[in-house]
Design a protein around this motif. Structure first.
Motif, PDB file in Angstrom:
ATOM      1  N   ASP A 119       8.026  28.237  14.077  1.00 27.19           N
ATOM      2  CA  ASP A 119       7.526  27.683  12.820  1.00 27.19           C
ATOM      3  C   ASP A 119       6.159  27.081  13.081  1.00 27.19           C
ATOM      4  O   ASP A 119       5.707  26.995  14.238  1.00 27.19           O
ATOM      5  CB  ASP A 119       8.484  26.613  12.277  1.00 27.19           C
ATOM      6  CG  ASP A 119       8.507  26.573  10.746  1.00 27.19           C
ATOM      7  OD1 ASP A 119       7.414  26.675  10.143  1.00 27.19           O
ATOM      8  OD2 ASP A 119       9.594  26.434  10.167  1.00 27.19           O
ATOM      9  N   ASN A 121       4.873  37.243   4.603  1.00 25.71           N
ATOM     10  CA  ASN A 121       6.178  37.776   4.231  1.00 25.71           C
ATOM     11  C   ASN A 121       6.402  39.230   4.629  1.00 25.71           C
ATOM     12  O   ASN A 121       7.550  39.678   4.698  1.00 25.71           O
ATOM     13  CB  ASN A 121       6.388  37.646   2.721  1.00 25.71           C
ATOM     14  CG  ASN A 121       6.433  36.208   2.254  1.00 25.71           C
ATOM     15  OD1 ASN A 121       6.018  35.291   2.955  1.00 25.71           O
ATOM     16  ND2 ASN A 121       6.925  35.984   1.057  1.00 25.71           N
ATOM     17  N   ALA A 147      10.825  33.397   7.933  1.00 28.26           N
ATOM     18  CA  ALA A 147       9.616  32.708   7.469  1.00 28.26           C
ATOM     19  C   ALA A 147       9.029  33.391   6.233  1.00 28.26           C
ATOM     20  O   ALA A 147       8.941  34.615   6.167  1.00 28.26           O
ATOM     21  CB  ALA A 147       8.567  32.670   8.582  1.00 28.26           C
ATOM     22  N   THR A 158      12.632  32.679  12.718  1.00 29.36           N
ATOM     23  CA  THR A 158      11.331  32.246  12.211  1.00 29.36           C
ATOM     24  C   THR A 158      11.541  31.374  10.979  1.00 29.36           C
ATOM     25  O   THR A 158      12.522  31.522  10.258  1.00 29.36           O
ATOM     26  CB  THR A 158      10.439  33.443  11.853  1.00 29.36           C
ATOM     27  OG1 THR A 158      10.962  34.119  10.702  1.00 29.36           O
ATOM     28  CG2 THR A 158      10.335  34.429  13.018  1.00 29.36           C
ATOM     29  N   GLY A 159      10.618  30.455  10.776  1.00 30.03           N
ATOM     30  CA  GLY A 159      10.805  29.502   9.689  1.00 30.03           C
ATOM     31  C   GLY A 159      12.027  28.641   9.943  1.00 30.03           C
ATOM     32  O   GLY A 159      12.759  28.285   9.022  1.00 30.03           O
TER      33      GLY A 159
END
Length: 252
Positions: A36, A121, A90, A11-12
């Motif tokens: 993302d 988060n 992410a 992720t991210g």
């Protein structure tokens, strides 16, 4: 874990730490699913991975939205095959003091700043971890989940939201390592210190020097060093339930 031909979600994954990890895994033969928000960088990241001879796909999703995460993991499983790994990377920053007094008036940290960071988060890590773990159990594929925490999890000035989220991530890591081990799924975390990113790259030289002076090794870490640390956890089959700090000796 032998990473060759394994299927890993990040992720991210479009830039920064996520892209560095994607390249690290691709160079070792792993196939990648990069999650993302939609951006030109996401497509570019996929092409960078494919150029290394592996399969790579982009999955546009907001990790804080349950339906989007569910759909992204389902699509990844369909296109890549059974999943073997997840890196929950992410994250966002919305720094601010709990309160400050200005001209005799108290200004409070807005709930929106708190909630937006918690949503991405912490809740985002929960949603992605839950869905990937369920997919692994369903397919019978053993795997690894690595969560990106932070040394800020012990508390950091101006980061009530971020520190709380990262503390939660570290706690979830231990919990999952105990719950998922019976399915052949390991879970661990990496807690970076100050890392060279786009954000730190825009700092004034004197500010950067001041920060580096407080780090025992005298410099910031690199995304590539974080990637190698995450890779160590994947490749070491006995590493489980711990948060590995990578901060050059810095403690906040």
């Amino acid at each position: 874990m032998d990473l060759n031909n394994k299927n890993i979600l990040i992720t991210g994954g479009a830039r920064g730490l996520g892209l560095a990890m994607a390249k690290w895994f691709a160079e070792r033969g792993a196939n990648l699913g990069l999650i993302d928000l939609e951006s030109p960088e996401l497509s570019q990241a996929v092409e960078i991975c494919r150029a290394k001879g592996v399969k790579a796909f982009a999955y546009v999703a907001n990790v804080a939205e349950e339906e989007q995460v569910v759909n992204a993991v389902k699509k990844a499983t369909s296109e890549l095959g059974p999943l073997n790994g997840l890196v929950n990377n992410a994250g966002i920053l919305r720094d601010g003091l709990l309160l400050k007094v200005k001209d005799g008036k108290i200004e409070k940290l807005p709930l929106e700043k708190w909630q937006s960071v918690i949503n991405v988060n912490l809740t985002g890590v929960f949603l992605c971890g839950r869905e990937v773990a369920a997919s692994m159990v369903e397919s019978g594929s053993q795997g690894v989940i690595v969560n990106i925490a932070s040394i800020a999890r012990e508390g950091n000035y101006g980061q009530s939201n971020y520190s709380s989220a990262k503390a939660g991530v570290s706690a979830m890591t231990v919990t999952w390592s105990k719950e998922l081990a019976k399915y052949g799924i390991r879970c661990a975390a990496v807690a970076p210190g100050v890392i060279e990113t786009e954000m730190t790259g825009g700092m004034k030289p004197e500010a950067k020097a001041r920060i580096c002076s407080g780090i025992p090794v005298g410099r910031m870490g690199t995304p590539e060093e974080i990637a190698a640390t995450v890779g160590f956890i994947f490749e070491n089959d006995y590493y489980n339930g711990r948060t590995l700090e990578l901060d050059g000796g810095l403690k906040l």
